[in-house]
Every structure is written in structure tokens, then in C-alpha cells.
Design a protein around this motif. Structure first.
Motif, PDB file in Angstrom:
ATOM      1  N   ALA A  72       5.081   0.095  -2.047  1.00  0.00           N
ATOM      2  CA  ALA A  72       6.256  -0.720  -2.384  1.00  0.00           C
ATOM      3  C   ALA A  72       6.959  -0.117  -3.589  1.00  0.00           C
ATOM      4  O   ALA A  72       6.324   0.339  -4.530  1.00  0.00           O
ATOM      5  CB  ALA A  72       5.842  -2.157  -2.680  1.00  0.00           C
ATOM      6  N   SER A 131      -0.349  -6.123  -3.281  1.00  0.00           N
ATOM      7  CA  SER A 131       0.966  -5.623  -2.941  1.00  0.00           C
ATOM      8  C   SER A 131       0.752  -4.291  -2.238  1.00  0.00           C
ATOM      9  O   SER A 131      -0.171  -3.570  -2.563  1.00  0.00           O
ATOM     10  CB  SER A 131       1.764  -5.422  -4.229  1.00  0.00           C
ATOM     11  N   THR A 132       1.594  -3.950  -1.282  1.00  0.00           N
ATOM     12  CA  THR A 132       1.408  -2.673  -0.614  1.00  0.00           C
ATOM     13  C   THR A 132       1.588  -1.545  -1.617  1.00  0.00           C
ATOM     14  O   THR A 132       2.451  -1.594  -2.484  1.00  0.00           O
ATOM     15  CB  THR A 132       2.389  -2.486   0.563  1.00  0.00           C
ATOM     16  N   ALA A 133       0.747  -0.531  -1.501  1.00  0.00           N
ATOM     17  CA  ALA A 133       0.738   0.579  -2.456  1.00  0.00           C
ATOM     18  C   ALA A 133       2.050   1.350  -2.465  1.00  0.00           C
ATOM     19  O   ALA A 133       2.416   1.927  -3.482  1.00  0.00           O
ATOM     20  CB  ALA A 133      -0.419   1.518  -2.140  1.00  0.00           C
ATOM     21  N   ALA A 158      -4.974  -1.283 -11.495  1.00  0.00           N
ATOM     22  CA  ALA A 158      -4.479  -1.271 -10.118  1.00  0.00           C
ATOM     23  C   ALA A 158      -5.286  -0.232  -9.364  1.00  0.00           C
ATOM     24  O   ALA A 158      -5.386   0.905  -9.769  1.00  0.00           O
ATOM     25  CB  ALA A 158      -3.007  -0.899 -10.110  1.00  0.00           C
ATOM     26  N   TYR A 165      -3.900  -6.007  -8.078  1.00  0.00           N
ATOM     27  CA  TYR A 165      -3.639  -6.095  -9.493  1.00  0.00           C
ATOM     28  C   TYR A 165      -4.361  -7.325 -10.009  1.00  0.00           C
ATOM     29  O   TYR A 165      -4.354  -8.363  -9.361  1.00  0.00           O
ATOM     30  CB  TYR A 165      -2.138  -6.233  -9.760  1.00  0.00           C
ATOM     31  N   GLN A 206      -3.033  -2.217  -2.897  1.00  0.00           N
ATOM     32  CA  GLN A 206      -3.378  -2.224  -4.314  1.00  0.00           C
ATOM     33  C   GLN A 206      -3.638  -3.657  -4.710  1.00  0.00           C
ATOM     34  O   GLN A 206      -2.939  -4.559  -4.268  1.00  0.00           O
ATOM     35  CB  GLN A 206      -2.246  -1.673  -5.181  1.00  0.00           C
ATOM     36  N   GLU A 266      -6.556   1.399  -5.441  1.00  0.00           N
ATOM     37  CA  GLU A 266      -6.371   1.428  -4.003  1.00  0.00           C
ATOM     38  C   GLU A 266      -7.657   0.994  -3.339  1.00  0.00           C
ATOM     39  O   GLU A 266      -8.742   1.291  -3.812  1.00  0.00           O
ATOM     40  CB  GLU A 266      -5.989   2.827  -3.546  1.00  0.00           C
ATOM     41  N   TYR A 321       8.323  -1.466  -5.982  1.00  0.00           N
ATOM     42  CA  TYR A 321       8.114  -2.240  -7.199  1.00  0.00           C
ATOM     43  C   TYR A 321       6.661  -2.238  -7.676  1.00  0.00           C
ATOM     44  O   TYR A 321       6.339  -2.876  -8.682  1.00  0.00           O
ATOM     45  CB  TYR A 321       8.556  -3.696  -6.982  1.00  0.00           C
ATOM     46  N   ALA A 322       5.762  -1.526  -6.997  1.00  0.00           N
ATOM     47  CA  ALA A 322       4.331  -1.601  -7.299  1.00  0.00           C
ATOM     48  C   ALA A 322       4.007  -1.267  -8.760  1.00  0.00           C
ATOM     49  O   ALA A 322       3.228  -1.969  -9.406  1.00  0.00           O
ATOM     50  CB  ALA A 322       3.548  -0.691  -6.357  1.00  0.00           C
ATOM     51  N   GLU A 323       4.586  -0.212  -9.289  1.00  0.00           N
ATOM     52  CA  GLU A 323       4.292   0.179 -10.672  1.00  0.00           C
ATOM     53  C   GLU A 323       4.809  -0.867 -11.667  1.00  0.00           C
ATOM     54  O   GLU A 323       4.129  -1.202 -12.643  1.00  0.00           O
ATOM     55  CB  GLU A 323       4.911   1.537 -10.982  1.00  0.00           C
TER      56      GLU A 323
END
Length: 176
Positions: free
Chosen positions: A51, A47-49, A15, A34, A32, A17, A53-55
Motif C-alpha cells: 500500500a 495493512s497490505t505491504a 512493522a 503494525y 505487514q 512482513e 501509505y504503509a510507511e
């Protein structure tokens, strides 16, 4: 940029930036991307960095649990279908080292809508039905493209834990 993602040694660093320019010329910062290699093809979605839920999305993607849609989107607010739920559990079982081969090719034949199971989900749905994780919505309907309710998701998780861990821990201290 995709080559950089592909060449990362640590999957969690897949992931990254980046700044991009959208088709209308608007610059988008702090995104980001993925990516995961699947059958020799690089699948990626953004997905927005920031968010929440990003991780989790990065982990699920890197570990082959979830994939975005073919159009490159992830759909974090989309309702999960019953066949998507079966696929999620199938991939988790596989990732955990369990046998995910359905022993019967005819396990779906008792359902009038068995032809509605998407080709990409067929093996997972056969596995889930054969192990009784996923049950029909009626005696002869599977509803693979129907939405999975919260109760259905909980029931599938519970059945999975019962099947693959030999029980569950409800916190009561008893073995049942």
C-alpha cells in the motif's frame, strides 16, 4: 508473532512482513502488522505491504499519532471525524512537546451536543476547542462525530501552525 513485534529495538522495525492464514483458510502473503503499546496493551492492525501509505501508517503508529480501531482494522479510506481530527492534532502537539492540558473543564459546555464527544476523544476536543483550533459548526453545535471537510482540516492545520509556530510560511517571503 506479536511478541516478536513487541521485542523489536528499533520502532521502525516494528512493522514486519508475515504470512497468515485467514479464518476461511486462504493464505495471505506479504502482509505487514503494525503494533504499538498503549496503556500496557498491545494494539495491532494490518495493512497490505504494498500500500502506498504503509510507511506513513507505520510512522504514525510507532509515534503514537494514529491508532487503528479496536477491532484491529485501520480504515485508511474512512472519512475522518472532527473528534478524530482533534485527537490527531492533540497527539501531534503532545509528541512535539507542547502542553496539551485543557485549563477549563467547562470549555465544551456552550455546545448543545457536548455529550456526543466520545470518552476517548474528550481531552483532545477540550484542548482543541480551548485553543480555538477546532470551532463549532454553528454557535451552539460542535458536531464531534461529523465528518471533517477538507476546508476544516486545512483550517485546523493553519490555526495549529499559527498557534505553535508563531506564523506560517506561505512561500511569499513575508511574515504574516
Amino acid at each position: 508473532t506479536l511478541a516478536k513485534i513487541r521485542s523489536q529495538q528499533d520502532p521502525l522495525k516494528m512493522a514486519m512482513e508475515m504470512s497468515m492464514v485467514m479464518s476461511d483458510g486462504t493464505e495471505v502473503d506479504q502482509m505487514q502488522m503494525y503494533a504499538v503499546e498503549e496503556d500496557g496493551h498491545l494494539r495491532a492492525y494490518m495493512s497490505t505491504a504494498d500500500a502506498w501509505y504503509a510507511e506513513a501508517v507505520a510512522w504514525a503508529t510507532v509515534n503514537g499519532m494514529l491508532y487503528g480501531y479496536e477491532d484491529g482494522t485501520f480504515g485508511p479510506a474512512d472519512v475522518i471525524t472532527r473528534e478524530q481530527l482533534a485527537s490527531l492534532m492533540y497527539r501531534y502537539a503532545y509528541m512535539s512537546g507542547h502542553n496539551v492540558t485543557a485549563e477549563s473543564e467547562t470549555v465544551l459546555d456552550g455546545f448543545a451536543d457536548n455529550e456526543d464527544v466520545s470518552a476517548w476523544a474528550r481531552d483532545a476536543v477540550k484542548w482543541a476547542v480551548e485553543r480555538e483550533l477546532l470551532r463549532g459548526t454553528s454557535a451552539d453545535m460542535l458536531s464531534p462525530d461529523g465528518s471533517a471537510t477538507r476546508a476544516e482540516v486545512a483550517a485546523v492545520f493553519h490555526r495549529f501552525m499559527e498557534t505553535y509556530t508563531g506564523g506560517h510560511d506561505c512561500g511569499c517571503g513575508e511574515d504574516h
